[in-house]
Design an enzyme around this catalytic site. Structure first.
Site, PDB file in Angstrom:
ATOM      1  N   THR A   1       0.950  -1.172  -0.024  1.00 32.52           N
ATOM      2  CA  THR A   1      -0.083   0.034  -0.028  1.00 32.52           C
ATOM      3  C   THR A   1       0.720   1.276  -0.203  1.00 32.52           C
ATOM      4  O   THR A   1       2.007   1.151   0.460  1.00 32.52           O
ATOM      5  CB  THR A   1      -0.994   0.210   1.306  1.00 32.52           C
ATOM      6  OG1 THR A   1      -1.857   1.255   1.133  1.00 32.52           O
ATOM      7  CG2 THR A   1      -0.189   0.069   2.659  1.00 32.52           C
TER       8      THR A   1
ATOM      9  N   ASN B   1      -0.776   4.216   0.945  1.00 31.83           N
ATOM     10  CA  ASN B   1      -1.847   5.063   1.589  1.00 31.83           C
ATOM     11  C   ASN B   1      -1.366   4.893   3.128  1.00 31.83           C
ATOM     12  O   ASN B   1      -1.653   3.797   3.722  1.00 31.83           O
ATOM     13  CB  ASN B   1      -3.000   4.457   1.557  1.00 31.83           C
ATOM     14  CG  ASN B   1      -4.098   5.310   2.027  1.00 31.83           C
ATOM     15  OD1 ASN B   1      -3.739   5.828   3.077  1.00 31.83           O
ATOM     16  ND2 ASN B   1      -5.273   5.508   1.426  1.00 31.83           N
TER      17      ASN B   1
ATOM     18  N   ASP C   1      -7.931  -3.633  -0.458  1.00 32.27           N
ATOM     19  CA  ASP C   1      -8.610  -2.658  -1.321  1.00 32.27           C
ATOM     20  C   ASP C   1      -9.838  -2.288  -0.870  1.00 32.27           C
ATOM     21  O   ASP C   1     -10.645  -3.274  -0.066  1.00 32.27           O
ATOM     22  CB  ASP C   1      -8.905  -3.236  -2.753  1.00 32.27           C
ATOM     23  CG  ASP C   1      -9.253  -2.299  -3.808  1.00 32.27           C
ATOM     24  OD1 ASP C   1      -8.537  -1.409  -3.991  1.00 32.27           O
ATOM     25  OD2 ASP C   1     -10.558  -2.056  -4.212  1.00 32.27           O
TER      26      ASP C   1
ATOM     27  N   PHE D   1      -9.470   9.155   7.989  1.00 28.81           N
ATOM     28  CA  PHE D   1      -9.216   9.523   6.956  1.00 28.81           C
ATOM     29  C   PHE D   1     -10.089   9.454   5.756  1.00 28.81           C
ATOM     30  O   PHE D   1     -11.306   9.189   6.060  1.00 28.81           O
ATOM     31  CB  PHE D   1      -7.839   8.970   6.362  1.00 28.81           C
ATOM     32  CG  PHE D   1      -7.826   7.658   6.047  1.00 28.81           C
ATOM     33  CD1 PHE D   1      -7.965   6.425   6.908  1.00 28.81           C
ATOM     34  CD2 PHE D   1      -8.232   7.228   4.467  1.00 28.81           C
ATOM     35  CE1 PHE D   1      -8.253   5.320   6.763  1.00 28.81           C
ATOM     36  CE2 PHE D   1      -8.403   5.812   4.299  1.00 28.81           C
ATOM     37  CZ  PHE D   1      -8.305   4.898   5.370  1.00 28.81           C
TER      38      PHE D   1
ATOM     39  N   TYR E   1     -13.410   9.045   3.703  1.00 28.75           N
ATOM     40  CA  TYR E   1     -14.850   9.795   3.923  1.00 28.75           C
ATOM     41  C   TYR E   1     -15.009   9.241   5.157  1.00 28.75           C
ATOM     42  O   TYR E   1     -16.410   9.496   5.507  1.00 28.75           O
ATOM     43  CB  TYR E   1     -15.562   8.408   3.036  1.00 28.75           C
ATOM     44  CG  TYR E   1     -15.390   8.537   1.411  1.00 28.75           C
ATOM     45  CD1 TYR E   1     -15.725   9.702   0.739  1.00 28.75           C
ATOM     46  CD2 TYR E   1     -14.456   7.738   0.812  1.00 28.75           C
ATOM     47  CE1 TYR E   1     -15.244  10.185  -0.542  1.00 28.75           C
ATOM     48  CE2 TYR E   1     -14.062   7.797  -0.402  1.00 28.75           C
ATOM     49  CZ  TYR E   1     -14.601   8.826  -1.057  1.00 28.75           C
ATOM     50  OH  TYR E   1     -13.912   9.027  -2.589  1.00 28.75           O
TER      51      TYR E   1
ATOM     52  N   HIS F   1     -14.401  -2.165   8.954  1.00 24.48           N
ATOM     53  CA  HIS F   1     -14.172  -3.097   7.615  1.00 24.48           C
ATOM     54  C   HIS F   1     -12.832  -3.424   7.758  1.00 24.48           C
ATOM     55  O   HIS F   1     -12.517  -4.856   7.516  1.00 24.48           O
ATOM     56  CB  HIS F   1     -14.386  -2.346   6.515  1.00 24.48           C
ATOM     57  CG  HIS F   1     -14.064  -0.900   6.290  1.00 24.48           C
ATOM     58  ND1 HIS F   1     -13.847  -0.029   7.371  1.00 24.48           N
ATOM     59  CD2 HIS F   1     -13.484  -0.505   5.349  1.00 24.48           C
ATOM     60  CE1 HIS F   1     -13.166   0.893   7.007  1.00 24.48           C
ATOM     61  NE2 HIS F   1     -12.959   0.872   5.808  1.00 24.48           N
TER      62      HIS F   1
HETATM   63  P1  ITT Z   1      -3.613   1.752  -1.831  1.00 24.86           P
HETATM   64  O1  ITT Z   1      -3.969   1.041  -3.069  1.00 24.86           O
HETATM   65  O2  ITT Z   1      -2.053   1.996  -2.078  1.00 24.86           O
HETATM   66  O3  ITT Z   1      -3.439   0.717  -0.710  1.00 24.86           O
HETATM   67  P2  ITT Z   1      -5.425   3.694  -2.135  1.00 24.86           P
HETATM   68  O4  ITT Z   1      -5.850   4.855  -1.292  1.00 24.86           O
HETATM   69  O5  ITT Z   1      -5.338   3.993  -3.594  1.00 24.86           O
HETATM   70  O6  ITT Z   1      -3.924   2.928  -1.571  1.00 24.86           O
HETATM   71  P3  ITT Z   1      -7.818   1.877  -2.361  1.00 24.86           P
HETATM   72  O7  ITT Z   1      -7.683   1.950  -3.711  1.00 24.86           O
HETATM   73  O8  ITT Z   1      -8.207   0.783  -1.587  1.00 24.86           O
HETATM   74  O9  ITT Z   1      -6.471   2.669  -1.750  1.00 24.86           O
HETATM   75  O10 ITT Z   1      -8.869   3.083  -2.079  1.00 24.86           O
HETATM   76  C1  ITT Z   1      -9.514   3.312  -0.824  1.00 24.86           C
HETATM   77  C2  ITT Z   1     -10.014   4.661  -0.647  1.00 24.86           C
HETATM   78  O11 ITT Z   1     -11.585   4.367  -0.064  1.00 24.86           O
HETATM   79  C3  ITT Z   1      -9.403   5.279   0.082  1.00 24.86           C
HETATM   80  O12 ITT Z   1      -8.560   6.387  -0.362  1.00 24.86           O
HETATM   81  C4  ITT Z   1     -10.486   6.161   0.912  1.00 24.86           C
HETATM   82  O13 ITT Z   1     -10.926   7.203   0.176  1.00 24.86           O
HETATM   83  C5  ITT Z   1     -11.612   5.308   0.998  1.00 24.86           C
HETATM   84  N1  ITT Z   1     -11.531   4.571   2.380  1.00 24.86           N
HETATM   85  C6  ITT Z   1     -11.417   3.236   2.490  1.00 24.86           C
HETATM   86  N2  ITT Z   1     -11.240   2.953   3.799  1.00 24.86           N
HETATM   87  C7  ITT Z   1     -11.520   3.971   4.339  1.00 24.86           C
HETATM   88  C8  ITT Z   1     -11.714   4.399   5.859  1.00 24.86           C
HETATM   89  O14 ITT Z   1     -11.150   3.443   6.877  1.00 24.86           O
HETATM   90  N3  ITT Z   1     -12.172   5.576   6.250  1.00 24.86           N
HETATM   91  C9  ITT Z   1     -12.313   6.519   5.138  1.00 24.86           C
HETATM   92  N4  ITT Z   1     -12.261   6.337   3.865  1.00 24.86           N
HETATM   93  C10 ITT Z   1     -12.071   5.019   3.431  1.00 24.86           C
END
Ligand code: ITT
Length: 200
Positions: free
Chosen positions: A7, A9, A71, A154, A156, A182
């Site tokens: 990841t 993120n 994801d 973070f 949403y 989740h």
């Molecule tokens: P990686 O693929 O590098 O892990 P990413 O941010 O691109 O990072 P995703 O494609 O899984 O990850 O996108 C998930 C998005 O969904 C994330 O950027 C948030 O906007 C939202 N999200 C997921 N889990 C969340 C949470 O616990 N709280 C708030 N927003 C969340």
């Protein structure tokens, strides 16, 4: 046992480290390992995209560690499940979450309380050193709030209202969120599977 988490993120990674704390795993990122993988997330489900991310890093790894990826996203029933698997890309990857959240609240403006149901979904994929692939998927149910609230979490979180807490997931502590989220559920589910699968 080392786990390479695929990841980029940082917010996710902080939660993942806290959720896995105490299980005895050494968690490093693909970047820490010098692996630069940026696969196209063109799957049609959270599980498919988590596996795409984990496999891309596994292919470039020394295949001695478990590679994991998350994801995740927000699925809003009144918006036909959007932004769903496009949560990170919604309105553009680099658009601020203040703007994304304001836009979703606008789209939900006339939606009555009983139709504001939503869920955060998290798929976690793992590729084991032997090449075996495992995916799990979990969700946290809630509602879309009427206004942005809270500074924790973070993405949403500021618009995701948890009825049992009477506040958004950005207003509860990180520990409280990880217990019910989740991501918390999916990671713990995955660790239970790994516990069965791996010669520890
Ligand atoms: P990686 O693929 O590098 O892990 P990413 O941010 O691109 O990072 P995703 O494609 O899984 O990850 O996108 C998930 C998005 O969904 C994330 O950027 C948030 O906007 C939202 N999200 C997921 N889990 C969340 C949470 O616990 N709280 C708030 N927003 C969340």
């Amino acid at each position: 046992m080392k786990i390479i988490f695929a990841t980029g993120n940082k917010n996710k990674l902080n939660e993942i480290r806290a959720i896995m704390d105490g299980y005895g795993f050494d968690i490093v990122t693909s970047k820490d390992e010098g692996i630069a993988a940026d696969p196209e997330e063109n799957g049609e489900s959270f599980e498919a995209n988590a596996l795409i991310k984990a496999k891309a890093v596994y292919e470039l790894s020394d295949r001695r560690s478990v590679v994991m990826a998350d994801d995740s996203g927000l699925c809003i029933d009144a918006l036909n499940g959007e932004p769903g698997i496009y949560s990170a890309r919604f309105m553009g990857h680099d658009t601020s979450y203040d703007i994304k959240n304001a836009e979703l609240l606008k789209r939900m403006m006339n939606v009555p309380e009983e139709e504001r149901s939503a869920r955060f979904v998290c798929a976690v994929a793992a590729v084991l050193p032997c090449g075996r692939e495992v995916t799990v998927c979990e969700a946290m149910e809630g509602r879309i709030a009427h206004s942005i609230a809270g500074e924790n979490g973070f993405g949403y979180d500021p618009i995701f209202f948890l009825p049992e807490f009477g506040r958004t997931s950005a207003e509860v502590s990180e520990q409280a969120k990880n217990l019910i989220s989740h991501r918390g559920k999916a990671i713990r589910h995955m660790l239970a599977v790994l516990n069965e699968e791996l010669p520890l």
